[in-house]
Design a protein around this motif. Structure first.
Motif, short mmCIF file in Angstrom:
data_model
loop_
_atom_site.label_atom_id
_atom_site.label_comp_id
_atom_site.label_asym_id
_atom_site.label_seq_id
_atom_site.Cartn_x
_atom_site.Cartn_y
_atom_site.Cartn_z
N MET A 65 0.86 -1.01 -0.15
CA MET A 65 0.06 0.01 0.03
C MET A 65 0.95 1.19 0.15
O MET A 65 1.91 1.28 0.87
CB MET A 65 -0.89 -0.24 1.38
N LEU A 66 0.52 2.33 -0.88
CA LEU A 66 1.18 3.49 -0.90
C LEU A 66 0.98 4.37 0.32
O LEU A 66 -0.17 4.72 0.73
CB LEU A 66 0.87 4.08 -2.18
N ILE A 67 2.12 4.67 0.82
CA ILE A 67 1.85 5.52 2.38
C ILE A 67 1.87 6.97 1.91
O ILE A 67 3.03 7.51 1.23
CB ILE A 67 3.09 5.41 3.38
N LYS A 68 1.09 7.88 1.91
CA LYS A 68 1.13 9.23 1.73
C LYS A 68 1.72 10.10 2.45
O LYS A 68 1.47 9.97 3.84
CB LYS A 68 -0.27 9.82 1.46
N ARG A 69 2.82 10.46 2.34
CA ARG A 69 3.80 11.68 3.30
C ARG A 69 3.02 12.93 2.98
O ARG A 69 3.09 13.46 1.85
CB ARG A 69 4.94 11.48 3.07
N PRO A 70 3.01 13.58 4.14
CA PRO A 70 2.57 14.92 3.83
C PRO A 70 3.72 15.88 3.33
O PRO A 70 4.83 15.48 3.68
CB PRO A 70 2.45 15.59 5.38
N ARG A 71 3.11 16.94 2.21
CA ARG A 71 4.38 17.58 1.84
C ARG A 71 4.58 18.84 2.52
O ARG A 71 3.43 19.29 3.16
CB ARG A 71 3.98 18.00 0.24
N PHE A 72 5.52 19.33 2.74
CA PHE A 72 6.03 20.49 3.56
C PHE A 72 5.40 21.75 2.98
O PHE A 72 5.74 21.91 2.07
CB PHE A 72 7.42 20.57 3.90
N LYS A 73 4.37 22.18 3.67
CA LYS A 73 3.82 23.29 3.22
C LYS A 73 4.55 24.64 3.43
O LYS A 73 5.04 25.32 2.76
CB LYS A 73 2.53 23.83 3.69
N LYS A 74 5.08 24.89 4.81
CA LYS A 74 5.80 26.08 5.05
C LYS A 74 6.64 25.80 6.08
O LYS A 74 6.48 24.89 6.93
CB LYS A 74 4.81 27.32 5.51
N ASN A 75 7.89 26.63 6.53
CA ASN A 75 8.72 26.35 7.38
C ASN A 75 8.20 27.52 8.64
O ASN A 75 8.34 28.47 8.43
CB ASN A 75 9.94 26.59 6.96
N ILE A 76 8.17 26.75 9.77
CA ILE A 76 7.87 27.53 11.09
C ILE A 76 9.05 27.22 12.10
O ILE A 76 9.53 26.09 12.45
CB ILE A 76 6.42 27.07 11.47
N LEU A 77 9.37 28.49 12.37
CA LEU A 77 10.43 28.59 13.70
C LEU A 77 9.43 28.71 14.96
O LEU A 77 8.86 29.97 14.96
CB LEU A 77 11.50 29.70 13.54
N SER A 135 2.37 19.89 17.77
CA SER A 135 2.18 18.62 17.22
C SER A 135 0.93 18.71 16.04
O SER A 135 1.26 18.25 15.06
CB SER A 135 1.59 17.71 18.42
N LYS A 136 -0.04 19.55 16.18
CA LYS A 136 -0.93 19.91 15.26
C LYS A 136 -0.08 20.62 13.81
O LYS A 136 -0.60 19.89 12.88
CB LYS A 136 -1.68 21.12 15.71
N LEU A 137 0.50 21.25 14.07
CA LEU A 137 1.51 21.77 12.70
C LEU A 137 2.17 20.73 12.26
O LEU A 137 2.03 20.89 10.79
CB LEU A 137 2.53 22.96 13.25
N VAL A 138 2.87 19.98 12.71
CA VAL A 138 3.57 18.89 11.99
C VAL A 138 2.63 17.93 11.32
O VAL A 138 2.76 17.65 10.25
CB VAL A 138 4.36 18.16 13.18
N GLN A 139 1.48 17.62 12.21
CA GLN A 139 0.48 16.60 11.61
C GLN A 139 -0.28 17.44 10.34
O GLN A 139 -0.57 16.56 9.55
CB GLN A 139 -0.42 16.31 12.47
N GLU A 140 -0.26 18.46 10.44
CA GLU A 140 -0.85 19.30 9.02
C GLU A 140 0.13 19.41 8.01
O GLU A 140 -0.02 19.94 6.98
CB GLU A 140 -1.41 20.81 9.40
N GLY A 141 1.38 18.87 8.03
CA GLY A 141 2.48 18.97 7.25
C GLY A 141 3.36 20.09 7.08
O GLY A 141 4.37 20.13 6.24
N TYR A 142 3.40 20.93 8.16
CA TYR A 142 4.30 21.98 8.12
C TYR A 142 5.63 21.65 8.77
O TYR A 142 5.61 20.56 9.43
CB TYR A 142 3.82 23.11 9.20
N GLU A 143 6.83 22.27 8.19
CA GLU A 143 7.98 21.81 8.71
C GLU A 143 8.15 22.73 9.80
O GLU A 143 8.36 24.05 9.78
CB GLU A 143 9.18 21.81 7.81
N VAL A 144 8.76 22.21 11.03
CA VAL A 144 8.74 22.91 12.35
C VAL A 144 10.13 22.74 12.91
O VAL A 144 10.68 21.66 13.15
CB VAL A 144 7.63 22.69 13.56
#
Ligand SMILES: Cc1cc2nc3c(=O)[nH]c(=O)nc-3n(C[C@H](O)[C@H](O)[C@H](O)COP(=O)(O)O)c2cc1C
Length: 184
Positions: free
Chosen positions: A1-13, A30-39
């Motif tokens: 099965m293909l595992i979908k990895r979230p694409r990084f949307k934006k970089n957050i410091l 945790s929420k930001l990471v789950q939504e695909g942001y790079e933190v």
């Protein structure tokens, strides 16, 4: 099965200082990471008295920046300002707010702040006792930071860890997450 990895949307410091509210900030991270942001995270030494590096590293899969003079961090405080799309200081203590407004750069977070040109959003989510929030030094510093273009968020009102009731509580994680999304 293909595992979908979230694409990084934006970089957050995401930067944390020494407040009891550090645990709430973890929910936002945790929420930001789950939504695909790079933190990536930075902490003051005092923030690490409230939260462990392992928690932040586990949540973000990145090392935590604490010491400007650490070997691997040389000049990374400048690189970070180029890497990030948005910076947030959460929870922000009275101490860091007053330090930033005075232009002091004596730890990782205040040094990064001095290297920011404010072309990117810089958010501050304060968390403190009601008297610290009402203190003339803090009021003046919040005014200065807003004049410079920093987005200082409001605070919640209610029960505080010291037993007081009033303004100065960190906003709830969901409200902070919404502010980040709105400002990106
Ligand atoms: C249990 C405890 C809770 C604290 N919570 C806060 C807080 O919510 N807000 C704040 O401004 N200071 C708080 N402080 C005081 C700060 O940790 C202190 O001013 C410290 O020097 C801040 O350092 P920093 O801004 O470099 O992280 C707290 C201290 C203790 C011992």
């Amino acid at each position: 099965m293909l595992i979908k990895r979230p694409r990084f949307k934006k970089n957050i410091l995401f930067q944390l200082t020494g407040s009891i509210a550090c645990y709430k900030a973890c929910n936002v991270i945790s929420k930001l990471v789950q939504e695909g942001y790079e933190v990536k995270t930075a902490c003051t030494e005092n923030a690490l008295k409230f939260i462990g590096k392992s928690t932040l590293e586990g949540l973000t899969r990145h090392a935590v920046y604490v010491d400007t003079f650490e070997d691997r961090s040389a000049l990374e405080h400048i690189e970070l300002t180029k890497w990030m799309d948005l910076a947030i200081l959460c929870p922000a203590t009275a101490n860091i707010i007053n330090k930033l407004a005075a232009g002091i750069g004596d730890d990782y977070i205040s040094t990064v702040f001095l290297a920011c040109d404010f072309s990117k959003p810089y958010l501050i989510a304060p968390a403190m006792n009601r008297h610290m929030w009402a203190h003339p030094a803090t009021r003046r510093s919040v005014g200065i930071l807003r004049e410079w273009g920093v987005k200082v968020l409001g605070t919640g009102t209610g029960y505080q860890a010291c037993g007081d009731k009033g303004a100065g509580r960190l906003l709830e994680p969901e409200a902070i997450y919404k502010e980040i999304k709105k400002n990106l």
